[in-house]
Design a protein around this motif. Sequence first.
Motif, PDB file in Angstrom:
ATOM      1  N   ILE A  69     -37.005 -36.223 -32.347  1.00 35.26           N
ATOM      2  CA  ILE A  69     -35.765 -35.460 -32.482  1.00 35.26           C
ATOM      3  C   ILE A  69     -34.552 -36.368 -32.395  1.00 35.26           C
ATOM      4  CG2 ILE A  69     -34.349 -33.682 -31.451  1.00 35.26           C
ATOM      5  CD1 ILE A  69     -36.857 -32.265 -30.637  1.00 35.26           C
ATOM      6  N   TYR A  70     -34.483 -37.202 -31.329  1.00 32.10           N
ATOM      7  CA  TYR A  70     -33.285 -38.014 -31.159  1.00 32.10           C
ATOM      8  C   TYR A  70     -33.222 -39.139 -32.174  1.00 32.10           C
ATOM      9  CZ  TYR A  70     -31.098 -36.050 -27.133  1.00 32.10           C
ATOM     10  OH  TYR A  70     -30.415 -35.217 -26.311  1.00 32.10           O
ATOM     11  N   VAL A  71     -34.259 -39.971 -32.195  1.00 30.16           N
ATOM     12  CA  VAL A  71     -34.192 -41.150 -33.048  1.00 30.16           C
ATOM     13  C   VAL A  71     -34.243 -40.748 -34.510  1.00 30.16           C
ATOM     14  CG1 VAL A  71     -35.296 -43.329 -33.537  1.00 30.16           C
ATOM     15  CG2 VAL A  71     -35.236 -42.490 -31.225  1.00 30.16           C
ATOM     16  N   GLY A  72     -35.069 -39.733 -34.827  1.00 31.99           N
ATOM     17  CA  GLY A  72     -35.193 -39.356 -36.219  1.00 31.99           C
ATOM     18  C   GLY A  72     -34.102 -38.428 -36.698  1.00 31.99           C
ATOM     19  N   GLY A  73     -33.580 -37.581 -35.810  1.00 28.43           N
ATOM     20  CA  GLY A  73     -32.625 -36.587 -36.265  1.00 28.43           C
ATOM     21  C   GLY A  73     -31.209 -36.861 -35.836  1.00 28.43           C
ATOM     22  N   VAL A  74     -31.005 -36.872 -34.511  1.00 26.47           N
ATOM     23  CA  VAL A  74     -29.649 -36.908 -33.986  1.00 26.47           C
ATOM     24  C   VAL A  74     -28.935 -38.196 -34.365  1.00 26.47           C
ATOM     25  CG1 VAL A  74     -28.384 -37.019 -31.826  1.00 26.47           C
ATOM     26  CG2 VAL A  74     -30.158 -35.332 -32.111  1.00 26.47           C
ATOM     27  N   LEU A  75     -29.652 -39.312 -34.254  1.00 27.21           N
ATOM     28  CA  LEU A  75     -28.987 -40.588 -34.488  1.00 27.21           C
ATOM     29  C   LEU A  75     -28.605 -40.757 -35.952  1.00 27.21           C
ATOM     30  CD1 LEU A  75     -28.335 -42.561 -32.385  1.00 27.21           C
ATOM     31  CD2 LEU A  75     -30.072 -44.019 -33.266  1.00 27.21           C
ATOM     32  N   VAL A  76     -29.497 -40.314 -36.859  1.00 36.03           N
ATOM     33  CA  VAL A  76     -29.179 -40.384 -38.288  1.00 36.03           C
ATOM     34  C   VAL A  76     -27.976 -39.507 -38.611  1.00 36.03           C
ATOM     35  CG1 VAL A  76     -30.084 -39.883 -40.563  1.00 36.03           C
ATOM     36  CG2 VAL A  76     -31.516 -40.967 -38.900  1.00 36.03           C
ATOM     37  N   LEU A  77     -27.935 -38.328 -37.958  1.00 33.61           N
ATOM     38  CA  LEU A  77     -26.797 -37.420 -38.135  1.00 33.61           C
ATOM     39  C   LEU A  77     -25.514 -38.083 -37.669  1.00 33.61           C
ATOM     40  CD1 LEU A  77     -27.145 -34.574 -39.173  1.00 33.61           C
ATOM     41  CD2 LEU A  77     -26.953 -33.758 -36.864  1.00 33.61           C
ATOM     42  N   MET A  78     -25.588 -38.771 -36.519  1.00 37.78           N
ATOM     43  CA  MET A  78     -24.393 -39.433 -35.985  1.00 37.78           C
ATOM     44  C   MET A  78     -23.930 -40.551 -36.906  1.00 37.78           C
ATOM     45  SD  MET A  78     -24.964 -39.637 -31.952  1.00 37.78           S
ATOM     46  CE  MET A  78     -24.465 -38.273 -30.925  1.00 37.78           C
ATOM     47  N   LEU A  79     -24.891 -41.318 -37.437  1.00 40.80           N
ATOM     48  CA  LEU A  79     -24.505 -42.394 -38.352  1.00 40.80           C
ATOM     49  C   LEU A  79     -23.835 -41.826 -39.593  1.00 40.80           C
ATOM     50  CD1 LEU A  79     -27.457 -44.890 -38.169  1.00 40.80           C
ATOM     51  CD2 LEU A  79     -25.089 -45.350 -37.717  1.00 40.80           C
ATOM     52  N   PHE A  80     -24.390 -40.715 -40.115  1.00 43.53           N
ATOM     53  CA  PHE A  80     -23.783 -40.101 -41.296  1.00 43.53           C
ATOM     54  C   PHE A  80     -22.380 -39.613 -40.990  1.00 43.53           C
ATOM     55  CE2 PHE A  80     -27.781 -39.753 -43.654  1.00 43.53           C
ATOM     56  CZ  PHE A  80     -27.282 -40.081 -44.887  1.00 43.53           C
ATOM     57  N   ALA A  81     -22.226 -38.920 -39.862  1.00 41.57           N
ATOM     58  CA  ALA A  81     -20.898 -38.404 -39.518  1.00 41.57           C
ATOM     59  C   ALA A  81     -19.922 -39.547 -39.336  1.00 41.57           C
ATOM     60  CB  ALA A  81     -20.984 -37.573 -38.247  1.00 41.57           C
ATOM     61  N   PHE A  82     -20.411 -40.647 -38.746  1.00 39.25           N
ATOM     62  CA  PHE A  82     -19.523 -41.792 -38.568  1.00 39.25           C
ATOM     63  C   PHE A  82     -19.082 -42.356 -39.914  1.00 39.25           C
ATOM     64  CE2 PHE A  82     -19.276 -46.399 -38.494  1.00 39.25           C
ATOM     65  CZ  PHE A  82     -18.112 -46.516 -37.788  1.00 39.25           C
ATOM     66  N   MET A  83     -20.056 -42.493 -40.832  1.00 38.65           N
ATOM     67  CA  MET A  83     -19.697 -43.080 -42.129  1.00 38.65           C
ATOM     68  C   MET A  83     -18.784 -42.155 -42.926  1.00 38.65           C
ATOM     69  SD  MET A  83     -23.315 -44.620 -43.133  1.00 38.65           S
ATOM     70  CE  MET A  83     -24.035 -45.918 -42.166  1.00 38.65           C
ATOM     71  N   LEU A  84     -18.917 -40.834 -42.710  1.00 40.66           N
ATOM     72  CA  LEU A  84     -18.063 -39.910 -43.440  1.00 40.66           C
ATOM     73  C   LEU A  84     -16.673 -39.800 -42.834  1.00 40.66           C
ATOM     74  CD1 LEU A  84     -20.492 -36.993 -44.200  1.00 40.66           C
ATOM     75  CD2 LEU A  84     -19.482 -38.544 -45.819  1.00 40.66           C
TER      76      LEU A  84
END
Lengths: 179, 101
Positions: free
Chosen positions: A61-76
């Motif tokens: 959940i965290y490494v596969g989901g949350v962190l990828v979501l955070m990276l995307f939000a950061f890049m956006l």
Amino acid sequence: MAIELFVFYFLAFIAVGSAALLVAMRNIVRSLFLFFLTLFALAGLYVFALADFVALAQVIIYVGGVLVLMLFAFMLSNKTLLNDVKEGTFGLPRWPALLVVILLGTIMGYTFLQFASAPPQWIRDAEQENRIITTTDNTVHYLGVNTMTRYLLPFELVSVFLMMALMGAAHMARKGGKS
Amino acid sequence: MIPLDHFLIVSALLFAIGLYATLTKKNTIMVLVGVELMINASVLNLVAFGRYDKVLFGGQVFALFVIVLAAASVAVALGIVLQVYRHFKSVDPTDFDSLKD
């Protein structure tokens, strides 16, 4: 025993050290990848608390989901990605917040040490009646049976809540619309 | 078997670090990372105490629930961050100084 303790200290050091570095770093991308490291080390610590399924869920959940979501939000949401890097690796500490945090950490650590030196009744009962989870127990089996019997209502509530939250998030992050 | 106080000390340190990130960071996403660190510290506590509960497995089951709820909250919070960025053109929490105009 000695090796077990050594590996535990190693993982705890990685978790706490990378969390501290994450807070001190100025570059947010590096901080997010250090957060990745912290979460992996924490999953290892969960294994040491004999919660292997929780550790797997943490990784998925965290490494596969949350962190990828955070990276995307950061890049956006960041234009000044490369300007941050030239100002030095570490930011200056904010002293009032640091003071508050050190005080809170000392109080919590002291309380926890007091607590562990005189554990409550139910822990002593569990130790005497041998109700502690041991390394040979099939925890995933027990966990599944308990989730589907005793904790069925919270489980269903959480699943409906998760669906509502994800639909709401997808609706909110949508581009355009009436805003 | 690792004694209980080791887990408690690690979780206290992680909670303090997460609180520091939440208080000081200039980027909303890093504030969220601080909140996640605090949630993970509490999950570590739940799991460490859950070891003494072989019959009911309350600690581990609720650790799973907490992880799921944290994932839901992160999804919603990042959606809010994106909308707020579109409105204010910034992700610094100190810039968010007005409600809907």
